[in-house]
Design an enzyme around this catalytic site. Sequence first.
Site, PDB file in Angstrom:
ATOM      1  N   HIS A 169       1.365   4.024   1.959  1.00 20.38           N
ATOM      2  CA  HIS A 169       1.880   4.817   3.072  1.00 20.38           C
ATOM      3  C   HIS A 169       3.402   4.945   2.996  1.00 20.38           C
ATOM      4  CE1 HIS A 169      -1.950   4.193   5.719  1.00 20.38           C
ATOM      5  NE2 HIS A 169      -2.096   5.145   4.815  1.00 20.38           N
TER       6      HIS A 169
ATOM      7  N   HIS B 109      -7.378  -0.696   5.748  1.00 16.65           N
ATOM      8  CA  HIS B 109      -6.336   0.225   6.197  1.00 16.65           C
ATOM      9  C   HIS B 109      -6.178   1.348   5.175  1.00 16.65           C
ATOM     10  CE1 HIS B 109      -2.731   1.429   8.353  1.00 16.65           C
ATOM     11  NE2 HIS B 109      -2.020   1.345   7.242  1.00 16.65           N
TER      12      HIS B 109
ATOM     13  N   ASP C 201       5.887   4.906   5.021  1.00 16.70           N
ATOM     14  CA  ASP C 201       6.800   3.968   5.682  1.00 16.70           C
ATOM     15  C   ASP C 201       6.843   2.612   4.978  1.00 16.70           C
ATOM     16  OD1 ASP C 201       4.158   3.506   6.642  1.00 16.70           O
ATOM     17  OD2 ASP C 201       4.943   2.393   8.347  1.00 16.70           O
ATOM     18  N   HIS C 202       6.121   2.496   3.872  1.00 24.66           N
ATOM     19  CA  HIS C 202       6.156   1.281   3.056  1.00 24.66           C
ATOM     20  C   HIS C 202       6.715   1.537   1.651  1.00 24.66           C
ATOM     21  CE1 HIS C 202       3.680  -1.334   5.790  1.00 24.66           C
ATOM     22  NE2 HIS C 202       3.482  -0.135   6.304  1.00 24.66           N
TER      23      HIS C 202
ATOM     24  N   HIS D 108       4.997  -4.588  11.120  1.00 27.60           N
ATOM     25  CA  HIS D 108       5.294  -3.793  12.316  1.00 27.60           C
ATOM     26  C   HIS D 108       5.434  -4.705  13.530  1.00 27.60           C
ATOM     27  CE1 HIS D 108       4.722   0.308  10.744  1.00 27.60           C
ATOM     28  NE2 HIS D 108       3.771  -0.230   9.990  1.00 27.60           N
TER      29      HIS D 108
ATOM     30  N   HIS E 263       0.845  -1.196   0.000  1.00 19.26           N
ATOM     31  CA  HIS E 263       0.000   0.000   0.000  1.00 19.26           C
ATOM     32  C   HIS E 263       0.880   1.246   0.000  1.00 19.26           C
ATOM     33  CE1 HIS E 263       0.815  -0.568   4.297  1.00 19.26           C
ATOM     34  NE2 HIS E 263       0.366   0.655   4.540  1.00 19.26           N
TER      35      HIS E 263
ATOM     36  N   ASP F  74      -0.184  -3.829   6.357  1.00 14.75           N
ATOM     37  CA  ASP F  74      -0.794  -3.327   7.589  1.00 14.75           C
ATOM     38  C   ASP F  74      -2.254  -3.737   7.711  1.00 14.75           C
ATOM     39  OD1 ASP F  74       1.603  -2.143   8.154  1.00 14.75           O
ATOM     40  OD2 ASP F  74       0.924  -0.078   7.898  1.00 14.75           O
TER      41      ASP F  74
END
Length: 259
Positions: free
Chosen positions: A58, A112, A60-61, A171, A56, A133
């Site tokens: 975001h 998410h 941090d990905h 995570h 996805h 996530d």
Amino acid sequence: MIQIDALPAFSDNYLWLLQDAENRHCAVVDPGDAGPVLAWLEAHPGWQLTDILVTHHHHDHIGGVARLKEACGARVLGPSREKIPSRDQALDEGDRVQVLGLEFQVIEVPGHTLGHIAYYHADATQPLLFCGDTLFAAGCGRLFEGTPEQMHHSLTRLAALPVATRIYCTHEYTLSNLRFAKAVEPTNRATSTRFDEVTRLREQGGISLPSTIALELATNPFLRVTETSVKQMADERAGRDNPTPTEVFATLRAWKDQF
């Protein structure tokens, strides 16, 4: 035989590195930071990063995707419905891709984010799931874009995978998720045992992943919304009856957001 290692990033992210030692090829899932991957490649001369799998959008990905693409020329795979930098192949429900000789099936799991996908490798002995996530060890992702109905449906699909499926989420949230799970089901012995085991593991510097579908079915309240004990606690929390599993899930997710 593919080896899978976690490369820690930021405060609690794991970048999953898949390695084909015979061909000295590797792939990475959700590289929010290029640094750990480039450091691994520098420490392993002769290895080539061939694929980048994204679940996805975001940061941090995806934060390291463009840099890794530029440095290594790796193929970038990601969801068609989200903006993924340097994406070479846009993926939708039911698509199948070959990565390091393994075939992965794409499963759309909105909740998410709206375009979130998971990668599932069906194998008789060791099925693999990279779910970003969506499904966490003992928990699930926040609903930043999707609805409770969407997330509950997505989790139900993942929960129906073979119980031996190894779950690689992104995570290190397991201990905090288990604290919540104990609050939801204080008499669930499997949850209490898992909490004690993960507590010891983290104190020793170990990581709590991967998990399995079997373990999640026994201890993850978001996969247990049809259990009487979970529904009763959700009803008590909401001060009303939650007549459907989706409403039980929504109550639990709202509670977890404030836990």
